[in-house]
Design an enzyme around this catalytic site. Structure first.
Site, PDB file in Angstrom:
ATOM      1  N   ASN A 112       0.867  -1.182   0.000  1.00 46.64           N
ATOM      2  CA  ASN A 112       0.000   0.000   0.000  1.00 46.64           C
ATOM      3  C   ASN A 112       0.899   1.225   0.000  1.00 46.64           C
ATOM      4  OD1 ASN A 112      -1.759   2.074   0.533  1.00 46.64           O
ATOM      5  ND2 ASN A 112      -2.327   1.377   2.594  1.00 46.64           N
ATOM      6  N   TRP A 113       0.924   1.919  -1.123  1.00 44.35           N
ATOM      7  CA  TRP A 113       1.843   3.059  -1.256  1.00 44.35           C
ATOM      8  C   TRP A 113       1.305   4.317  -0.573  1.00 44.35           C
ATOM      9  CZ3 TRP A 113       3.848   2.840  -7.060  1.00 44.35           C
ATOM     10  CH2 TRP A 113       4.738   1.760  -7.174  1.00 44.35           C
ATOM     11  N   LYS A 114       0.066   4.286  -0.133  1.00 44.46           N
ATOM     12  CA  LYS A 114      -0.535   5.468   0.518  1.00 44.46           C
ATOM     13  C   LYS A 114      -0.318   6.684  -0.394  1.00 44.46           C
ATOM     14  CE  LYS A 114       0.069   3.118   4.871  1.00 44.46           C
ATOM     15  NZ  LYS A 114       0.234   3.169   6.316  1.00 44.46           N
TER      16      LYS A 114
ATOM     17  N   HIS B   6      -9.333   1.053   5.659  1.00 43.48           N
ATOM     18  CA  HIS B   6      -8.004   1.283   6.234  1.00 43.48           C
ATOM     19  C   HIS B   6      -8.133   2.255   7.409  1.00 43.48           C
ATOM     20  CE1 HIS B   6      -3.835   2.456   6.694  1.00 43.48           C
ATOM     21  NE2 HIS B   6      -3.523   1.332   6.051  1.00 43.48           N
TER      22      HIS B   6
ATOM     23  N   GLU C 173      -6.431   4.722   8.246  1.00 41.56           N
ATOM     24  CA  GLU C 173      -6.189   6.153   7.983  1.00 41.56           C
ATOM     25  C   GLU C 173      -7.461   6.856   7.526  1.00 41.56           C
ATOM     26  OE1 GLU C 173      -2.652   5.412   5.718  1.00 41.56           O
ATOM     27  OE2 GLU C 173      -1.587   4.895   7.568  1.00 41.56           O
TER      28      GLU C 173
ATOM     29  N   GLU D 231      -4.743  -5.170  10.721  1.00 39.52           N
ATOM     30  CA  GLU D 231      -3.739  -4.115  10.854  1.00 39.52           C
ATOM     31  C   GLU D 231      -3.924  -3.398  12.197  1.00 39.52           C
ATOM     32  OE1 GLU D 231      -1.963  -2.875   6.831  1.00 39.52           O
ATOM     33  OE2 GLU D 231      -3.584  -1.508   7.288  1.00 39.52           O
TER      34      GLU D 231
ATOM     35  N   GLY E 122       3.221   2.070  10.812  1.00 36.91           N
ATOM     36  CA  GLY E 122       4.161   3.189  10.689  1.00 36.91           C
ATOM     37  C   GLY E 122       4.968   3.459  11.945  1.00 36.91           C
TER      38      GLY E 122
ATOM     39  N   SER F  28       4.050  -2.326  10.004  1.00 37.86           N
ATOM     40  CA  SER F  28       5.513  -2.341  10.126  1.00 37.86           C
ATOM     41  C   SER F  28       6.137  -3.657   9.654  1.00 37.86           C
ATOM     42  CB  SER F  28       5.949  -2.031  11.565  1.00 37.86           C
ATOM     43  OG  SER F  28       5.582  -0.708  11.897  1.00 37.86           O
TER      44      SER F  28
ATOM     45  N   GLY G 146       5.234   1.294   4.362  1.00 40.72           N
ATOM     46  CA  GLY G 146       6.524   1.925   4.066  1.00 40.72           C
ATOM     47  C   GLY G 146       7.511   1.040   3.317  1.00 40.72           C
TER      48      GLY G 146
HETATM   49  P1  13P Z   1       3.464   0.268   7.498  1.00 41.62           P
HETATM   50  O1  13P Z   1       3.943  -1.011   6.877  1.00 41.62           O
HETATM   51  O2  13P Z   1       4.199   1.478   6.992  1.00 41.62           O
HETATM   52  O3  13P Z   1       3.435   0.170   8.981  1.00 41.62           O
HETATM   53  O4  13P Z   1       1.946   0.488   7.018  1.00 41.62           O
HETATM   54  C1  13P Z   1       1.037  -0.557   7.145  1.00 41.62           C
HETATM   55  C2  13P Z   1      -0.215  -0.191   6.450  1.00 41.62           C
HETATM   56  O5  13P Z   1      -0.927   0.686   6.881  1.00 41.62           O
HETATM   57  C3  13P Z   1      -0.527  -0.914   5.209  1.00 41.62           C
HETATM   58  O6  13P Z   1      -1.833  -0.671   4.796  1.00 41.62           O
END
Ligand code: 13P
Length: 267
Positions: free
Chosen positions: A30-32, A117, A119, A186, A192, A225, A247
């Site tokens: 997931n590149w966000k 998600h 976020e 998650e 993160g 992570s 990430g």
């Molecule tokens: P990280 O791997 O950066 O912790 O992010 C996880 C995530 O939110 C994937 O959707």
């Protein structure tokens, strides 16, 4: 969905069923809100040769920002990588400024869509009801929703992990076909932060999720992570069928190490 369960007792239940022979492994990135089209081209050029000899027991999915979807599709064509959207609206079209619908994504060759998600749940106050509508409409157009669920640190410390996730599953999956679905566990405190959830605990929660959905073949991922140092331990767990990586999916070398994880040698 399986029958509604008493959350109170769920923490005590160990899921004893073994891993399914037929469940697929799905490694998703997931590149966000990262990666321009130029950066996407460069990623694809580096990543493609690194997955040339990937064992055929695993599927790769990448979720770029909407703007990079056509570039990623073009530059990874024939590489065996499925493309996901990071969200999808519940209507096909209409006065929803800033939104993107399932048919618009399908037109570009997108096959999966992340929904729920943490976020957008946090920053845009997405409710379980809206997330459910997104998942349903995604499926109506042939997209596979990747439903994200997970508890905050406060909820975990208050022993509410099972209750929170059970509610997200029950409401998020109402009317959703569990055979055309991926669920990603998650934990918010692991996203993160560099604090990967211990593999045994991630395994326990992924097993509970599969049990609550009531579908033994459901692919359940872990996310939070995940990195090249933690992937092998996570993938050695019976109930974890893949990962959703933030990430570490932005760097082609680290994501290639993750998709080329070392499977445990059968005893
Ligand atoms: P990280 O791997 O950066 O912790 O992010 C996880 C995530 O939110 C994937 O959707």
């Amino acid at each position: 969905m399986g029958p509604a369960l008493d959350h109170g007792s769920l923490a005590l239940i160990a899921y004893e069923s073994g891993s399914s022979e037929v469940r697929q492994t799905v490694i998703a990135g997931n590149w966000k809100m990262h990666m321009s089209c130029a950066e996407t081209r460069s990623f694809a050029a580096s990543f493609r040769p690194l997955i040339a000899n990937l064992p055929d027991d695993r599927q790769i999915v990448l979720a770029p920002p909407f703007t990079a979807i056509p570039t990623l599709c073009r530059h990874l064509e024939g590489a065996g990588v499925a493309i996901a959207a990071q969200n999808v609206h519940w209507e096909d079209q209409g006065a929803y400024t800033g939104m993107v619908s399932a048919p618009m994504l399908v037109e570009h060759g997108v096959s999966h869509a992340i929904v729920g998600h943490s976020e957008p749940r946090k920053y845009f106050s997405e409710s379980d009801e809206q997330i459910n509508l997104r998942a349903r409409n995604a499926q109506r157009h042939g997209l596979i929703p990747i439903l994200c669920v997970g508890e905050s640190l406060d909820q975990r410390e208050a022993q509410e992990t099972e209750r929170v996730i059970h509610r997200q599953i029950e409401q998020g999956l109402d009317g959703v076909d569990p055979l055309q679905l991926i669920v990603a566990y998650e934990p918010i405190w692991a996203i993160g932060t560099g604090k990967t959830c211990p593999a045994e605990e991630a395994n326990r929660v992924c097993g509970l999720i599969r049990r609550w959905v009531g579908q033994e073949d459901l692919v359940v991922q872990y996310g939070g992570s995940v990195n090249p140092a933690t992937i092998d331990g996570l993938m050695a767990q019976e109930q974890i069928d893949g990962v959703l990586v933030g990430g570490a999916s932005l760097d082609p070398i680290s994501f290639a190490r993750i998709v080329n994880y070392q499977a445990p040698v059968p005893a």
